[in-house]
Enzyme design. Structure first.
Site, PDB file in Angstrom:
ATOM      1  N   LEU A   1       0.820  -1.211   0.000  1.00 14.94           N
ATOM      2  CA  LEU A   1       0.000   0.000   0.000  1.00 14.94           C
ATOM      3  C   LEU A   1       0.852   1.258   0.000  1.00 14.94           C
ATOM      4  O   LEU A   1       0.448   2.288  -0.524  1.00 14.94           O
ATOM      5  CB  LEU A   1      -0.921   0.005   1.223  1.00 14.94           C
ATOM      6  CG  LEU A   1      -1.990  -1.088   1.282  1.00 14.94           C
ATOM      7  CD1 LEU A   1      -2.703  -1.037   2.631  1.00 14.94           C
ATOM      8  CD2 LEU A   1      -2.983  -0.921   0.150  1.00 14.94           C
ATOM      9  N   GLY A   2       2.026   1.177   0.596  1.00  8.91           N
ATOM     10  CA  GLY A   2       2.898   2.348   0.659  1.00  8.91           C
ATOM     11  C   GLY A   2       4.163   2.033   1.422  1.00  8.91           C
ATOM     12  O   GLY A   2       4.271   1.031   2.127  1.00  8.91           O
ATOM     13  N   GLN A   3       5.160   2.901   1.252  1.00  7.00           N
ATOM     14  CA  GLN A   3       6.438   2.753   1.930  1.00  7.00           C
ATOM     15  C   GLN A   3       6.843   4.076   2.540  1.00  7.00           C
ATOM     16  O   GLN A   3       6.560   5.146   1.977  1.00  7.00           O
ATOM     17  CB  GLN A   3       7.520   2.282   0.949  1.00  7.00           C
ATOM     18  CG  GLN A   3       7.310   0.850   0.451  1.00  7.00           C
ATOM     19  CD  GLN A   3       8.378   0.424  -0.522  1.00  7.00           C
ATOM     20  OE1 GLN A   3       8.738   1.180  -1.415  1.00  7.00           O
ATOM     21  NE2 GLN A   3       8.891  -0.778  -0.355  1.00  7.00           N
ATOM     22  N   GLY A   4       7.465   4.002   3.707  1.00 14.64           N
ATOM     23  CA  GLY A   4       7.894   5.200   4.404  1.00 14.64           C
ATOM     24  C   GLY A   4       9.240   4.993   5.068  1.00 14.64           C
ATOM     25  O   GLY A   4       9.900   3.960   4.904  1.00 14.64           O
ATOM     26  N   GLY A   5       9.620   5.965   5.850  1.00 18.08           N
ATOM     27  CA  GLY A   5      10.906   5.890   6.505  1.00 18.08           C
ATOM     28  C   GLY A   5      11.001   4.787   7.542  1.00 18.08           C
ATOM     29  O   GLY A   5      12.086   4.320   7.870  1.00 18.08           O
ATOM     30  N   GLN A   6       9.840   4.358   8.083  1.00 17.82           N
ATOM     31  CA  GLN A   6       9.873   3.359   9.146  1.00 17.82           C
ATOM     32  C   GLN A   6       9.508   1.963   8.663  1.00 17.82           C
ATOM     33  O   GLN A   6       9.607   1.004   9.416  1.00 17.82           O
ATOM     34  CB  GLN A   6       8.917   3.767  10.261  1.00 17.82           C
ATOM     35  CG  GLN A   6       9.303   5.085  10.921  1.00 17.82           C
ATOM     36  CD  GLN A   6       8.307   5.468  11.996  1.00 17.82           C
ATOM     37  OE1 GLN A   6       7.630   4.612  12.549  1.00 17.82           O
ATOM     38  NE2 GLN A   6       8.224   6.754  12.279  1.00 17.82           N
TER      39      GLN A   6
ATOM     40  N   ASP B   1       4.980  14.013  14.140  1.00 18.27           N
ATOM     41  CA  ASP B   1       5.184  13.774  12.701  1.00 18.27           C
ATOM     42  C   ASP B   1       3.885  14.046  11.948  1.00 18.27           C
ATOM     43  O   ASP B   1       3.483  13.264  11.077  1.00 18.27           O
ATOM     44  CB  ASP B   1       5.657  12.340  12.463  1.00 18.27           C
ATOM     45  CG  ASP B   1       6.304  12.170  11.086  1.00 18.27           C
ATOM     46  OD1 ASP B   1       6.675  13.196  10.470  1.00 18.27           O
ATOM     47  OD2 ASP B   1       6.427  11.017  10.620  1.00 18.27           O
TER      48      ASP B   1
END
Length: 692
Positions: free
Chosen positions: A383-388, A502
């Site tokens: 679904l998505g990618q982030g820093g964590q 954040d």
């Protein structure tokens, strides 16, 4: 022990099955694996075959017409109906194909046929040794046409001319009656017949026929007058280069001591002569060998030794397998314990104990459950990618759709962030905050399971040009209000104040009704009520830090621009916040309003939100409003009455509303906001205070 006896039982069953197969020739396969080997009562052996990829080449393709009763079998390319294939596994080969061969007739009422057979170019030919040419009828002289320079034919007499045939001779041939026969040439591929008598006496016939069938049926041969076909035998030959052997004769056979279908890969099987005749060796022991057998004296001790060794080896194999399974399971348990410890499992237990039940509703998922839910974390489920970490879409066994967050590889500094997110989300119960359903700590990287929010992030709808549904102004205001209420809840209504740290448009999700859901609490912090700030390596964080971040989100909603401006948009700074503040101070903020909402909103609404965002972005943290004040002000902006005239010129309104060009509002100190205080004329403070 149970496993041991089970394996012995399986071994005995396989042994008995092998014996049964060896004693039953019909169990030996004759067709390619997965192919049908029968058409009605006709068994079809390879190289012939029914269906795609079941025959050697197109010459051997067989059609089975099951619409007829009984079904008919046809060699497709030569268009000849098959009566049977002479395949018997004991004969170690496929000898011939019995087909319907036409009967050519003349002066035969009520029919007269002149059918021909042409096998030129095919691997098939009439068998020279098993067929013969027959001419029948009174004073019939028939020749095989098209065979040059050889003349093949025969002439019959006219004995008992009132019948088609006379009585057969003692050798059961028709040479003594009103028929004649002769041999045919080798490798005959065509058949046609001509009759030499211009004035025949009655019906005249000519045909190629299976010699054994004709000799057996000659006593009833009068029936041939009304017969269109008789059985004949076709032979075939394949090119030797197909099998790479110099002594190849055009046919394949199983070697002595083997049976089966030699045209199939590994189609020849060893014959167990000892099973066929147990008394073959008398009092000696019959021992089967590949292709033959030997008779040996009685050696019971050898059998006993073999059984003992076999049993010992079986026990060793089973014991080793059980030991392997035990060690593997133990290693998996140890590995899960290692992951549990490394992922902060003990720290989570301490937090659960210290919060006294606030985490009781958090489900601990197994790695097996989440592997199944996400199809082993298939990349198509991302679904998505982030820093964590990365978020995957999954479905639990009860049918619920969830979002599974797979954190990045854990280091000592990130363990606390992960456990912190679990603890904080478990304490939050707000309609505009993403709900945590559980976590998994027994994997290499920790996993969090959230409720699934279907419509993506606010960032996508504001900045992704591929989105077909632009957010209208009313929806933007509602999203801002709901987000502010969620943050205000974290700051003032949670059991322990929580700072998100954040807040940004990528962390604001939209559900199926486009309601806001605040997510991603990995860097959040909760503090006791007697603390005034939380010190980190970078700076001091208070609830006013979240206010500043929310101000950036408000500017995004107003302008439709990203927090970091493109080079084309940026003038002195690439920061959207700095660009917005400069526009406010230069009284040109309406120039940077998003054109998609400019015509939908009243200028008063735009300016109130702009000035609220300006106050949130104050360099002085003390002069920023609280999130409770922000939420209240957005609540007041929402119900402003709409103008009835849809043709109002909003650009003309800019010139008429002069008070919008007054000095910017000084940050309020009171606990509530009003429209008059928001638009009061006072200059902006330029004090250089920490951006916290």
């Amino acid at each position: 022990m149970i496993m041991r006896f089970a394996l012995i039982f399986i071994f005995l069953v396989l042994l008995l099955t092998k014996v049964a197969l060896a004693s039953n020739s019909t169990a030996i396969p004759i067709a390619k694996p997965g192919c049908n080997d029968t058409c009605g009562q006709v068994r079809v052996p390879y190289p012939f075959g029914i269906g795609p990829d079941c025959y050697r080449d197109s010459w051997f393709e067989v059609l089975c017409n099951e619409t007829l009763s009984p079904p008919t079998t046809l060699v497709k390319k030569i268009n000849m109906e098959v009566l049977n294939f002479s395949y018997v596994p004991e004969y170690t080969s496929i000898e011939f194909v019995r087909v319907k061969s036409p009967v050519i007739s003349k002066n035969c009422s009520p029919r007269e046929t002149e059918q021909r057979v042409n096998l030129t170019g095919s691997p098939f030919f009439y068998s020279e040794t098993r067929n013969k040419f027959v001419a029948a009828g009174c004073n019939n002289r028939a020749l095989m046409a098209g065979i040059n320079p050889t003349i093949v034919g025969c002439e019959s007499d006219c004995i008992n001319g009132d019948t088609l045939f006379g009585s057969p001779g003692p050798d059961k041939t028709c040479n003594s009656g009103t028929c004649c026969e002769t041999v045919i040439p080798s490798d005959l591929k065509t058949f046609n017949a001509t009759f030499e008598r211009n004035e025949p006496e009655g019906c005249q016939l000519a045909f190629l026929v299976d010699q054994q069938w004709f000799d057996f049926s000659i006593e009833n041969s009068s029936r041939l007058q009304n017969t269109e076909y008789v059985p004949a035998l076709l032979d075939w030959s394949l090119p030797p280069e197909d099998y790479g052997t110099s002594n190849y004769s055009g046919r394949l056979y199983c070697s002595y001591g083997y049976w089966g279908n030699p045209y199939l890969p590994y189609g020849c099987h060893d014959i167990d002569e000892c099973l066929e005749d147990k008394r073959r060796c008398g009092d000696d022991t019959c021992v089967n060998k590949p292709g033959h057998f030997v008779c040996e004296g009685s050696r019971t001790w050898i059998i006993a030794l073999g059984l003992g060794l076999g049993f010992g080896i079986l026990c060793l194999v089973v014991g080793g397998w059980l030991l392997y399974k035990f060690l593997k399971k133990r290693r998996e348990v140890k590995l899960k314990e290692k992951f549990f410890k490394r992922s902060g499992g003990f720290l989570l237990q301490q937090q659960m104990f210290s919060h006294k039940g606030s985490l009781e509703k958090t489900k601990i998922f197994t790695s097996k459950e989440l592997d199944k839910a996400t199809d082993n974390f298939n990349k198509n489920r991302v679904l998505g990618q982030g820093g964590q970490g990365t978020v995957y879409k999954g479905m639990l066994v009860d049918g619920r759709i969830v979002a599974v967050k797979k954190s990045k590889a854990m280091v000592a500094e990130t363990v606390e962030e992960f456990i912190n997110e679990v603890v904080i989300l478990s304490q939050i119960n707000h309609r505009n905050v993403v709900k945590l359903l559980g976590c998994c700590l027994e994997t290499e990287v920790p996993l969090l399971v959230y409720e699934f929010i279907p419509n993506g992030t606010l960032f996508q709808y504001l900045h992704d040009q591929s989105e077909e549904f632009p957010l209208p102004w009313g929806t933007r205001l509602r999203i801002a209000k709901e987000t502010a209420e969620a943050i205000s809840y974290l700051h003032f209504s949670a059991s322990i104040p929580i700072y998100h740290r954040d807040i940004k448009s990528t962390n604001i999700l939209l559900d199926e009704k486009f309601k806001a859901k605040v997510s991603d609490f990995g860097t959040s912090r909760s503090i006791s009520v007697d603390q005034t700030h939380l010190t980190t390596r970078a700076s001091q964080f208070t609830e006013k830090s979240d206010v500043y971040s929310f101000g950036v989100v408000l500017v995004e909603l107003l302008t439709g621009e990203k927090p970091i401006l493109s080079l084309k948009m940026a003038d002195k700074s690439r920061s959207l916040a700095t660009h917005f503040i400069a526009s406010m101070e230069e009284n040109r903020v309406l120039e940077i309003i998003d054109g998609r909402v400019e015509k939908q909103a009243k200028v008063e609404e735009l300016m109130m939100v702009a000035k609220l965002a300006y106050r949130c972005l104050s360099l002085s943290g003390k002069k920023r409003p609280t999130m409770k004040e922000v939420a209240m002000q957005l609540e007041q902006i929402m119900p402003l009455p709409k103008q009835n005239d849809s043709n109002v010129d909003h650009h003309h309104g800019r010139e008429e509303i002069n008070y919008l060009k007054l000095d910017l509002p000084f940050p309020l100190e009171s606990s509530s906001l009003t429209d008059s205080s928001l638009f009061s004329g006072t200059s902006c403070s330029t004090e250089k205070e920490p951006l916290v």
